[in-house]
Design an enzyme around this catalytic site. Sequence first.
Site, PDB file in Angstrom:
ATOM      1  N   ASP A  37       0.857  -1.179   0.000  1.00  0.00           N
ATOM      2  CA  ASP A  37       0.000   0.000   0.000  1.00  0.00           C
ATOM      3  C   ASP A  37       0.899   1.237   0.000  1.00  0.00           C
ATOM      4  OD1 ASP A  37      -2.221   1.640   0.462  1.00  0.00           O
ATOM      5  OD2 ASP A  37      -3.095   0.223   1.885  1.00  0.00           O
TER       6      ASP A  37
ATOM      7  N   ASP B 243      -2.878   4.676  -2.440  1.00  0.00           N
ATOM      8  CA  ASP B 243      -3.846   5.193  -1.474  1.00  0.00           C
ATOM      9  C   ASP B 243      -4.266   6.623  -1.836  1.00  0.00           C
ATOM     10  OD1 ASP B 243      -5.070   5.110   1.318  1.00  0.00           O
ATOM     11  OD2 ASP B 243      -3.774   6.868   1.480  1.00  0.00           O
TER      12      ASP B 243
ATOM     13  N   GLU C 201      -6.965   3.402  -5.286  1.00  0.00           N
ATOM     14  CA  GLU C 201      -8.154   3.588  -4.463  1.00  0.00           C
ATOM     15  C   GLU C 201      -8.977   4.692  -5.120  1.00  0.00           C
ATOM     16  OE1 GLU C 201      -7.720   5.627  -0.750  1.00  0.00           O
ATOM     17  OE2 GLU C 201      -9.460   4.636   0.103  1.00  0.00           O
TER      18      GLU C 201
ATOM     19  N   HIS D  76     -10.722  -1.934   5.068  1.00  0.00           N
ATOM     20  CA  HIS D  76     -10.420  -1.426   6.412  1.00  0.00           C
ATOM     21  C   HIS D  76     -11.093  -0.081   6.695  1.00  0.00           C
ATOM     22  CE1 HIS D  76      -7.818   0.513   3.596  1.00  0.00           C
ATOM     23  NE2 HIS D  76      -7.550   1.441   4.484  1.00  0.00           N
ATOM     24  N   ASP D  77     -11.768   0.497   5.701  1.00  0.00           N
ATOM     25  CA  ASP D  77     -12.453   1.778   5.914  1.00  0.00           C
ATOM     26  C   ASP D  77     -13.961   1.598   6.059  1.00  0.00           C
ATOM     27  OD1 ASP D  77     -10.090   3.241   5.772  1.00  0.00           O
ATOM     28  OD2 ASP D  77     -10.210   3.424   3.598  1.00  0.00           O
TER      29      ASP D  77
HETATM   30  C1  GLC Z   1      -7.362   5.974   2.395  1.00  0.00           C
HETATM   31  C2  GLC Z   1      -7.169   4.818   3.357  1.00  0.00           C
HETATM   32  C3  GLC Z   1      -7.651   5.232   4.718  1.00  0.00           C
HETATM   33  C4  GLC Z   1      -6.824   6.415   5.172  1.00  0.00           C
HETATM   34  C5  GLC Z   1      -6.858   7.542   4.146  1.00  0.00           C
HETATM   35  C6  GLC Z   1      -5.781   8.547   4.422  1.00  0.00           C
HETATM   36  O1  GLC Z   1      -8.704   6.284   2.204  1.00  0.00           O
HETATM   37  O2  GLC Z   1      -7.837   3.678   2.874  1.00  0.00           O
HETATM   38  O3  GLC Z   1      -7.569   4.197   5.661  1.00  0.00           O
HETATM   39  O4  GLC Z   1      -7.292   6.874   6.400  1.00  0.00           O
HETATM   40  O5  GLC Z   1      -6.626   7.072   2.841  1.00  0.00           O
HETATM   41  O6  GLC Z   1      -4.531   7.998   4.134  1.00  0.00           O
END
Ligand code: GLC
Length: 569
Positions: free
Chosen positions: A122, A224, A278, A344-345
């Site tokens: 990641d 990310d 993402e 995880h979100d």
């Molecule tokens: C992405 C990640 C999340 C994180 C955010 C800031 O959305 O999936 O967990 O808090 O980025 O890095």
Amino acid sequence: MRSFFLRCLLIFSLCYSTAFSQDGNKPAWWKEAIVYQVYPRSFKDSDGDGIGDLKGLISKLDYIKSLGVDVIWLNPIYQSPNDDNGYDVSDYRSIMKEFGTMADFDALLKGMHERGLKLVMDMVLNHSSDEHYWFQQSRSSRNNPYRNYYHWWNAERGTPPYRYSIFDVNHDAWKYDSLSNAYYLHYFSRKQPDLNWENPALRTEVFDIMRFWADKGIDGFRLDAFQFAAKDTTFPPFPQGYEKELSKYYAMGPGLHDYLKEMNEAVFSKYPLMSVAEGAGNSFEDAHNLVDANRKELNMAYAFEGVDIAKSGGYSLLHFKEVFSKWDSAFAENGWLSIFLANHDQARMVSRFATDDPAYRDKASMMLATFVLSMRGTPYYYYGDELGMTNPYFTSIGQYKDMQVLNEYHHLTNANGDIGKFLKEMHFSSRDNGRTPFQWNDSLHAGFTTGMPWLEVNKNYKTINAAAEEKDPNSVLNYFRKMVRLRKSDKTLVYGKYTLLDKTNPHVYAYTREQDGRKLLVLLNFSSKKAAFISGVDLSKAKCLISNYATASKGRTLQPYEAAVWQIQ
Ligand code: GLC
């Protein structure tokens, strides 16, 4: 505001007609792969500090291999002060001390490759930690060579134009820093200053970091929040009605494609790597521009429209079908996406999209597994969902660890907001719901740690755990393995054309997948009641390939949460 903000930025809204060469069905290993996401903090602790680590993960590689998946996507493991559980990186070339050492990482990669498992890292590249050397330098003076690695607004210009921060306690994305009498930009928390991608020196350093990991032999990168990397850095004040065009200011600027092309040239094209972003932009056009093969940017992206449907519970299956069908049709010929219902979100998949009522939880989890593993796109499965892990449903603020919840709690406290309403929402939808430790067995702390777990273990671990499910041939775990085997053995489930049937049925999701004269029918009852399937498909001569009931219903009525895949041609 947060969900509005994300929705505006990460979800499509336009229609798009394709104009590229057809590459959608061209075979590739990453299209055929099944990705298993490991949140390392919560997977397995080897040293009793209550935090999952790399040695713990190594000890469970045989388990992951036994699932039949191909790839592990590991959430960030780099050195980090952990404001956002590793999404605030202070050194991209070393391992977070709680997780272990570089030697542990090397052993992990070796152990994975020996088992035929690939590793996707990641990369958090929209922002770093404020404790990163670059930022320490950058803030030290206006003339520092690292100054332009970040976005600064000198105080003589007045207060910077308002920008919303997702995680900040005041929701203000500009933080004043007296050291150089200027404000820095942070879309996420104050400890996550945004990197300035317009600076070629920053890009060169980042590509170097990526090559460092690629040289170690990793197999892919997840980018990310990367669409935020290209923003309008003239920072104009918002005009009236700006909410409708948020992304114009915050993300997906034209520079994004230049950065990705450069990244592709400098990194992806030099190694056998898979790449996934993402978010998929604001439109099908954006999404195609990110992933169509002839553009040489990324392999795939994941769009949020589907997964966001059940963000706060309760949703309409008709809407769900419509969303997944339209994304499929936009990518039927060109480009490739991923398919997922959790990460995880998000809160746990079965709690949001089906039910965690013990009477139906197993069947419901199996039904969702059948969906994710029978759709077009690369499936991503989140750790613990293969057991049917559920939301823990925290009730007091003391149980939460996610700074998003804690900061918002402080924000509301300061603003005299409705704390009761907020806690009720978080009870169902907080990210911590999806981050509780993996339930390995029924011993203390579910066998996750011998110490105190960093986040409470779900109380249902005595009944939902890997050891118990291992022994039960009818468990969610064993069904998941069966469904994985089916997808891996039948390319129709990977590449086959998708056709929605029985569109207006509010309880049953039915579709076919079809390729080279072979046709499969997927029947999924998304409800806890028996439901009629009314399409004219004749099942009398069909062969059942998998079912979550001892006998799949051949008639027109499906059992609660019944799932089956039939070969009909
Ligand atoms: C992405 C990640 C999340 C994180 C955010 C800031 O959305 O999936 O967990 O808090 O980025 O890095």
